[in-house]
Write a protein that holds these residues in place. Structure first.
Motif, PDB file in Angstrom:
ATOM      1  N   GLY A 272       0.781  -1.235   0.000  1.00  0.00           N
ATOM      2  CA  GLY A 272       0.000   0.000   0.000  1.00  0.00           C
ATOM      3  C   GLY A 272       0.809   1.279   0.000  1.00  0.00           C
ATOM      4  N   LYS A 273       2.143   1.182   0.023  1.00  0.00           N
ATOM      5  CA  LYS A 273       3.002   2.360   0.106  1.00  0.00           C
ATOM      6  C   LYS A 273       3.866   2.486  -1.155  1.00  0.00           C
ATOM      7  CE  LYS A 273       1.788   3.379   4.367  1.00  0.00           C
ATOM      8  NZ  LYS A 273       1.029   4.618   4.682  1.00  0.00           N
ATOM      9  N   VAL A 274       3.963   3.710  -1.658  1.00  0.00           N
ATOM     10  CA  VAL A 274       4.861   3.958  -2.778  1.00  0.00           C
ATOM     11  C   VAL A 274       6.304   3.883  -2.291  1.00  0.00           C
ATOM     12  CG1 VAL A 274       5.661   5.684  -4.449  1.00  0.00           C
ATOM     13  CG2 VAL A 274       3.229   5.381  -4.047  1.00  0.00           C
ATOM     14  N   LEU A 275       7.143   3.215  -3.057  1.00  0.00           N
ATOM     15  CA  LEU A 275       8.546   3.104  -2.689  1.00  0.00           C
ATOM     16  C   LEU A 275       9.222   4.476  -2.678  1.00  0.00           C
ATOM     17  CD1 LEU A 275       9.672   0.017  -4.825  1.00  0.00           C
ATOM     18  CD2 LEU A 275       9.204   0.069  -2.366  1.00  0.00           C
ATOM     19  N   PRO A 276      10.062   4.740  -1.679  1.00  0.00           N
ATOM     20  CA  PRO A 276      10.854   5.985  -1.706  1.00  0.00           C
ATOM     21  C   PRO A 276      11.650   6.125  -3.003  1.00  0.00           C
ATOM     22  CG  PRO A 276      11.015   4.942   0.444  1.00  0.00           C
ATOM     23  CD  PRO A 276      10.287   3.968  -0.444  1.00  0.00           C
ATOM     24  N   ALA A 277      12.126   5.016  -3.552  1.00  0.00           N
ATOM     25  CA  ALA A 277      12.896   5.062  -4.805  1.00  0.00           C
ATOM     26  C   ALA A 277      12.029   5.539  -5.967  1.00  0.00           C
ATOM     27  CB  ALA A 277      13.476   3.689  -5.111  1.00  0.00           C
ATOM     28  N   ALA A 278      10.719   5.246  -5.926  1.00  0.00           N
ATOM     29  CA  ALA A 278       9.817   5.719  -6.980  1.00  0.00           C
ATOM     30  C   ALA A 278       9.642   7.234  -6.888  1.00  0.00           C
ATOM     31  CB  ALA A 278       8.468   5.020  -6.877  1.00  0.00           C
ATOM     32  N   ILE A 301      -3.130  -0.069  -7.545  1.00  0.00           N
ATOM     33  CA  ILE A 301      -1.766   0.458  -7.580  1.00  0.00           C
ATOM     34  C   ILE A 301      -1.786   1.915  -8.037  1.00  0.00           C
ATOM     35  CG2 ILE A 301       0.521   0.225  -8.600  1.00  0.00           C
ATOM     36  CD1 ILE A 301      -0.155  -2.054  -6.702  1.00  0.00           C
ATOM     37  N   ALA A 302      -2.540   2.178  -9.102  1.00  0.00           N
ATOM     38  CA  ALA A 302      -2.609   3.542  -9.644  1.00  0.00           C
ATOM     39  C   ALA A 302      -3.162   4.516  -8.613  1.00  0.00           C
ATOM     40  CB  ALA A 302      -3.471   3.552 -10.903  1.00  0.00           C
ATOM     41  N   GLU A 303      -4.229   4.138  -7.961  1.00  0.00           N
ATOM     42  CA  GLU A 303      -4.859   5.040  -6.994  1.00  0.00           C
ATOM     43  C   GLU A 303      -3.922   5.357  -5.832  1.00  0.00           C
ATOM     44  OE1 GLU A 303      -9.337   3.402  -8.107  1.00  0.00           O
ATOM     45  OE2 GLU A 303      -8.227   2.567  -6.415  1.00  0.00           O
ATOM     46  N   ALA A 307      -2.155   9.131  -5.301  1.00  0.00           N
ATOM     47  CA  ALA A 307      -2.437   9.817  -4.031  1.00  0.00           C
ATOM     48  C   ALA A 307      -1.170  10.126  -3.253  1.00  0.00           C
ATOM     49  CB  ALA A 307      -3.375   8.954  -3.190  1.00  0.00           C
ATOM     50  N   GLN A 308      -0.113   9.323  -3.486  1.00  0.00           N
ATOM     51  CA  GLN A 308       1.124   9.485  -2.711  1.00  0.00           C
ATOM     52  C   GLN A 308       2.240  10.191  -3.482  1.00  0.00           C
ATOM     53  OE1 GLN A 308       2.194   5.762  -0.563  1.00  0.00           O
ATOM     54  NE2 GLN A 308       0.091   5.103  -0.952  1.00  0.00           N
ATOM     55  N   GLY A 309       1.888  10.820  -4.612  1.00  0.00           N
ATOM     56  CA  GLY A 309       2.870  11.664  -5.287  1.00  0.00           C
ATOM     57  C   GLY A 309       3.500  11.126  -6.539  1.00  0.00           C
ATOM     58  N   CYS A 310       2.918  10.063  -7.129  1.00  0.00           N
ATOM     59  CA  CYS A 310       3.461   9.514  -8.377  1.00  0.00           C
ATOM     60  C   CYS A 310       2.390   9.470  -9.462  1.00  0.00           C
ATOM     61  CB  CYS A 310       4.025   8.110  -8.154  1.00  0.00           C
ATOM     62  SG  CYS A 310       5.721   8.092  -7.539  1.00  0.00           S
ATOM     63  N   PRO A 311       1.935  10.629  -9.935  1.00  0.00           N
ATOM     64  CA  PRO A 311       0.976  10.632 -11.044  1.00  0.00           C
ATOM     65  C   PRO A 311       1.677  10.240 -12.344  1.00  0.00           C
ATOM     66  CG  PRO A 311       1.679  12.858 -10.589  1.00  0.00           C
ATOM     67  CD  PRO A 311       2.307  11.999  -9.525  1.00  0.00           C
TER      68      PRO A 311
END
Length: 427
Positions: A272-278, A301-303, A307-311
């Motif tokens: 549920g968390k975007v990787l810091p590397a992403a 995954i997209a949502e 929401a966490q800064g990777c559009p």
């Protein structure tokens, strides 16, 4: 010839090739009795590259946009198409497609996609490798009206062996051969494609991507990596992939939810968390591309990522003979419709399929635009209001309130279908 001299010579040659694709700055002005080759009337124009929105008429002459005005008299044109108030955009660009029929196992002729996608430009995403990129140039590009670019696959045979995984044997990834193919075809080759899923590269880890980057750098010409993800071998490998990508490289299938061979979720969103590397890659200038395909787009995954800064930066289809027959229907306009119903504005969605991929391609400064002197590429689209249902590639369903439907496509000033040109010309 020294390596330094060779690189300079190749770069100069590539610059000449790139320049040949750019329309001449000085064009003869239209005289009072001259006519447009095609007039698109009553267009509801939306061109994000110019922040242009509103009712316009578009005059096309000699394969280029000649005029956009509030009103152009029909008698000033040889042929007229009435857009009837429909949405009219710069020609749509599909940054990730598979358009090498007869040369790869999954390719579709680019022109056959036009009635479903309104695409005027497509990029073949690694259909051909060093051993068959010349065949793509001579057979696929030469026979198509659709403008085409390509990424050379790091594997010498490209996707000709599909469904056999192309990089279980890492020796198919030949850096020198790939670098030469990139340099010798720099007029239409954008860089190197590498697929990093475990079911493609087995336990070869980061090595295929390292070789793709090396081939780009060794080519001596500007070249990007397009990196395919989806079920990479380990969670750690995903972060290593992101850390390896350079500014301007493309992460395609960025919202893939595909699992690896151990049924683990190893892509850019983990638990549920975007990787810091992403997030770091995004900040560094790595391009996040959709590449929906038949197994590479997961709403969950997209949502989370958005929401966490990777559009996303670009919307692409990953259309091929298999994905085109899946329930997700990854034709470009349908994929764009999914994002239109995820909270993105119509302007943002159109930009991600016109001006944004045009910048990635980087060959013609006016590609993806309707400004004067731009290629005479126009997509005519209907925005259909009403309830609609979408499905991703992992059977997640989402509802929507509108979708985009193809109406007509013009490439280089010549429409597909009527009105016909005389003599009939490609561009």
């Amino acid at each position: 010839m020294t390596n330094h001299t060779r690189r300079a010579w190749l770069a100069a040659g590539a610059g000449t090739a790139f320049a040949s694709l750019v329309p001449l700055a000085a064009r003869a002005a239209m005289g009072p009795n001259d006519k447009f080759d095609l007039l698109v009337r009553n267009a509801n124009v939306l061109d994000p590259s110019q922040n242009l929105k509103g009712t316009r008429d578009i005059g096309i002459r000699y394969g280029q946009i000649e005029s956009i005005a509030a009103s152009i008299a029909p008698e000033r044109a040889e042929r007229v198409f009435d857009a009837a108030g429909r949405l009219v955009t710069p020609g749509l660009i599909d940054l990730h497609a598979h358009t090498f029929p007869y040369g790869s196992a999954i390719g579709i002729p680019a022109d056959e996609l036009v009635p479903y996608q309104c695409t005027t430009t497509v990029v073949s995403a690694g259909d051909a490798g060093a051993n068959n990129i010349a065949a793509f140039r001579r057979l696929a590009m030469a026979q198509a009206r659709t403008r085409q670019f390509a990424f050379v696959h790091i594997g010498v045979v490209g996707l000709a062996g599909f469904p056999v995984p192309e990089l279980f044997n890492i020796e198919y990834a030949q850096v020198d051969a790939c670098a030469r193919a990139v340099a010798e075809n720099a007029d239409f080759v954008l860089g190197v494609k590498v697929r990093m899923s475990e079911n493609v590269i087995a336990k070869n880890g980061l090595e295929p991507l390292k070789r793709a980057v090396a081939a780009c750098e060794k080519s001596g010409v500007p070249a990007k990596v397009m990196c395919h993800i989806g079920g990479v071998q380990t969670r750690e490998l995903m972060s290593q992939i992101l850390d390896t990508l350079r500014a301007g490289d493309i992460l395609t299938h960025c919202y893939s939810g595909a699992l690896n061979d151990a049924n683990d979720g190893t892509n850019i969103v983990q638990d549920g968390k975007v990787l810091p590397a992403a997030l770091a890659a995004k900040k560094r200038g790595v391009i996040f591309d959709i590449g929906h395909g038949g197994g590479s787009f997961d709403y969950t995954i997209a949502e989370a990522a958005i929401a966490q800064g990777c559009p996303p930066d670009t919307i692409s289809s990953d259309i091929h003979v298999f994905s085109g027959n899946t329930p997700g229907l990854p034709f470009l306009l349908w994929v764009m419709s999914k994002f239109l119903n995820m909270g993105f504005t119509l302007e943002q969605v159109i930009a991600m399929a016109t001006s944004a991929p045009a910048r990635v391609i980087g060959r013609n400064p006016k590609l993806g635009s309707l400004q004067n002197g731009a290629p005479g590429d126009v997509s005519i689209i209907e925005l259909v209001e009403g309830p609609v249902q979408f499905v991703d590639t992992r059977n997640n369903v989402r509802g929507g309130k509108a979708h985009l439907r193809p109406v007509q496509t013009v490439v280089g000033g010549v429409p597909y279908g009527r009105p016909f040109n005389s003599p009939y010309s490609v561009r």
